[in-house]
Design a protein around this motif. Structure first.
Motif, mmCIF file in Angstrom:
data_model
loop_
_atom_site.group_PDB
_atom_site.id
_atom_site.type_symbol
_atom_site.label_atom_id
_atom_site.label_comp_id
_atom_site.label_asym_id
_atom_site.label_seq_id
_atom_site.Cartn_x
_atom_site.Cartn_y
_atom_site.Cartn_z
ATOM 1 N N LYS A 101 0.835 -1.195 0.000
ATOM 2 C CA LYS A 101 0.000 0.000 0.000
ATOM 3 C C LYS A 101 0.878 1.256 0.000
ATOM 4 O O LYS A 101 0.586 2.232 -0.700
ATOM 5 C CB LYS A 101 -0.913 -0.021 1.235
ATOM 6 N N THR A 102 1.973 1.236 0.758
ATOM 7 C CA THR A 102 2.854 2.407 0.800
ATOM 8 C C THR A 102 3.627 2.563 -0.515
ATOM 9 O O THR A 102 3.943 3.681 -0.920
ATOM 10 C CB THR A 102 3.869 2.348 1.959
ATOM 11 N N LEU A 103 3.932 1.444 -1.193
ATOM 12 C CA LEU A 103 4.658 1.508 -2.469
ATOM 13 C C LEU A 103 3.754 1.918 -3.635
ATOM 14 O O LEU A 103 4.234 2.383 -4.664
ATOM 15 C CB LEU A 103 5.290 0.142 -2.787
ATOM 16 N N SER A 104 2.443 1.742 -3.456
ATOM 17 C CA SER A 104 1.469 2.011 -4.515
ATOM 18 C C SER A 104 1.578 3.443 -5.041
ATOM 19 O O SER A 104 1.593 4.412 -4.270
ATOM 20 C CB SER A 104 0.059 1.775 -3.961
ATOM 21 N N ASP A 146 -2.429 -13.260 -1.649
ATOM 22 C CA ASP A 146 -3.078 -14.579 -1.529
ATOM 23 C C ASP A 146 -2.467 -15.602 -2.489
ATOM 24 O O ASP A 146 -2.251 -16.764 -2.124
ATOM 25 C CB ASP A 146 -4.585 -14.466 -1.818
ATOM 26 N N GLN A 147 -2.189 -15.156 -3.720
ATOM 27 C CA GLN A 147 -1.693 -16.086 -4.742
ATOM 28 C C GLN A 147 -0.201 -16.395 -4.602
ATOM 29 O O GLN A 147 0.232 -17.515 -4.870
ATOM 30 C CB GLN A 147 -1.947 -15.507 -6.144
ATOM 31 N N TYR A 148 0.591 -15.412 -4.179
ATOM 32 C CA TYR A 148 2.058 -15.554 -4.243
ATOM 33 C C TYR A 148 2.755 -15.576 -2.886
ATOM 34 O O TYR A 148 3.928 -15.930 -2.811
ATOM 35 C CB TYR A 148 2.648 -14.441 -5.130
ATOM 36 N N GLN A 149 2.031 -15.182 -1.832
ATOM 37 C CA GLN A 149 2.575 -15.228 -0.463
ATOM 38 C C GLN A 149 4.040 -14.756 -0.416
ATOM 39 O O GLN A 149 4.953 -15.547 -0.131
ATOM 40 C CB GLN A 149 2.437 -16.648 0.096
ATOM 41 N N PRO A 150 4.267 -13.481 -0.676
ATOM 42 C CA PRO A 150 5.641 -12.974 -0.846
ATOM 43 C C PRO A 150 6.362 -12.680 0.471
ATOM 44 O O PRO A 150 6.957 -11.612 0.647
ATOM 45 C CB PRO A 150 5.398 -11.676 -1.641
ATOM 46 N N TYR A 151 6.328 -13.637 1.385
ATOM 47 C CA TYR A 151 6.888 -13.395 2.717
ATOM 48 C C TYR A 151 8.402 -13.595 2.776
ATOM 49 O O TYR A 151 9.024 -13.274 3.766
ATOM 50 C CB TYR A 151 6.199 -14.292 3.752
ATOM 51 N N ASP A 152 8.977 -14.102 1.673
ATOM 52 C CA ASP A 152 10.438 -14.296 1.632
ATOM 53 C C ASP A 152 11.110 -13.194 0.831
ATOM 54 O O ASP A 152 12.281 -13.305 0.477
ATOM 55 C CB ASP A 152 10.779 -15.663 1.030
ATOM 56 N N LYS A 153 10.363 -12.111 0.536
ATOM 57 C CA LYS A 153 10.892 -11.069 -0.345
ATOM 58 C C LYS A 153 10.862 -9.707 0.333
ATOM 59 O O LYS A 153 9.830 -9.303 0.873
ATOM 60 C CB LYS A 153 10.084 -11.018 -1.645
ATOM 61 N N ALA A 154 11.984 -9.003 0.271
ATOM 62 C CA ALA A 154 12.039 -7.632 0.776
ATOM 63 C C ALA A 154 11.020 -6.784 0.027
ATOM 64 O O ALA A 154 10.865 -6.909 -1.181
ATOM 65 C CB ALA A 154 13.440 -7.059 0.587
ATOM 66 N N GLY A 155 10.297 -5.948 0.769
ATOM 67 C CA GLY A 155 9.292 -5.099 0.138
ATOM 68 C C GLY A 155 8.022 -5.817 -0.239
ATOM 69 O O GLY A 155 7.101 -5.224 -0.803
#
Length: 195
Positions: A101-104, A146-155
């Motif tokens: 949301k902040t990067l949007s 939901d689809q990609y679960q980007p919890y291993d990625k910075a940002g």
């Protein structure tokens, strides 16, 4: 080719990241993976590339005293820097949503540092890429999480995934840097080290 010039060296990649391992293969490098758990904590006074430099060197320090004379150890760290704040890997869906949301609709910087360690010392280089996101709807952000679960990625995002294909309006700098490894700098530094 670089691999021929490095034939007297053993390259060690200290990363469990499949993306970084794939880059090494695509560069034609023979390497082995050696992992050493490191608590990624840095002084709060550090900013931008100071953070990624510090963490890349910290990861290399975990191997101090273990390297053979012909070994080159490579560690790296990626930071997403936005509004004077480092966006690390999100702990959960809520944190990932807040980050995206902040990067949007705004620019941010992706900074990757690479530390090259030998028995003689450490050498650290980094690269910065500016990335502009289009304004994201809440539905788009939630779908991606939901689809990609980007919890291993910075940002909380991977440029090679759905969000990268649909949300990025502009990039200034290296694409592979945003994926987690500025391969042009890795190649150049290893070429210099090979002599």
């Amino acid at each position: 080719m670089l691999q021929d010039r490095l034939r007297d060296y053993r390259i060690i990649l200290a990363s469990g990241s499949p993306r970084r391992q794939q880059f090494f293969k695509e560069l034609g490098l023979d390497f082995e993976i050696r992992l050493q758990p490191t608590e990624e904590v840095y002084p709060p006074s550090l900013k931008g590339n100071q953070i990624s430099d510090y963490l890349a060197e910290l990861k290399a320090s975990a191997f101090d005293g273990t390297l053979a004379p012909n070994e080159i150890l490579i560690t790296s760290d990626t930071v997403v820097w936005h509004n004077d704040t480092s966006l690390a890997k999100p702990a959960d869906s809520q944190e990932a949503f807040k980050m995206l949301k902040t990067l949007s609709g705004d620019w941010h910087e992706v900074i990757t540092s690479i530390c090259f360690a030998t028995i003689d010392g450490k050498r650290t280089v980094h690269d910065t890429t500016r990335v502009k996101f289009k304004p994201l709807t809440n539905d788009e952000i939630q779908y991606y999480i939901d689809q990609y679960q980007p919890y291993d990625k910075a940002g909380a995002y991977g440029i090679q995934e759905w969000l990268g294909h649909t949300a990025i309006e502009q990039i200034q700098g290296s694409y592979t840097n945003v994926m987690g490894l500025p391969t042009h700098i890795l190649y150049k530094t290893l070429t210099d080290m090979a002599g």
